[in-house]
Write a protein that holds these residues in place. Structure first.
Motif, PDB file in Angstrom:
ATOM      1  N   GLU A  49     -25.880  37.129  -1.104  1.00 43.46           N
ATOM      2  CA  GLU A  49     -25.090  36.583  -0.003  1.00 43.46           C
ATOM      3  C   GLU A  49     -25.473  37.327   1.261  1.00 43.46           C
ATOM      4  N   ARG A  63     -25.765  39.467  -5.828  1.00 46.00           N
ATOM      5  CA  ARG A  63     -24.750  38.856  -6.677  1.00 46.00           C
ATOM      6  C   ARG A  63     -25.221  38.728  -8.122  1.00 46.00           C
ATOM      7  N   GLU A  64     -26.495  38.441  -8.313  1.00 47.98           N
ATOM      8  CA  GLU A  64     -27.060  38.259  -9.651  1.00 47.98           C
ATOM      9  C   GLU A  64     -28.540  38.603  -9.574  1.00 47.98           C
TER      10      GLU A  64
END
Length: 78
Positions: A49, A63-64
């Motif tokens: 993000e 985030r991942e």
């Protein structure tokens, strides 16, 4: 989802700089809160993000993260 390149030696810093930052912030008009995907060209990728976007630096929050086999170009001759 738009993808951007982070050099493998700067992966831990996790931000876009230079031309990639300009392309993300000014051309693609990404701003805080927008989702992007980044890769290092050696098989690592991450979904992130945008936390802050400037013309020379774009800060990201991971985030991942994952790892896949690097893409091998294929050439076909006729």
């Amino acid at each position: 989802m738009d993808r951007f390149f982070i050099p493998p030696d700067r992966w831990e810093e996790f931000r876009l700089e230079g031309d990639e930052a300009h392309h993300c912030a000014r051309v693609m008009r990404k701003d805080a809160g927008d989702a992007v995907e980044v890769f290092d060209g050696a098989g690592r990728w991450a979904r992130a993000e945008v936390t802050a976007a400037g013309s020379d630096t774009v800060a990201l929050a991971k985030r991942e993260e994952g790892r896949g086999a690097p893409l091998v170009p294929q050439v076909g001759l006729c």
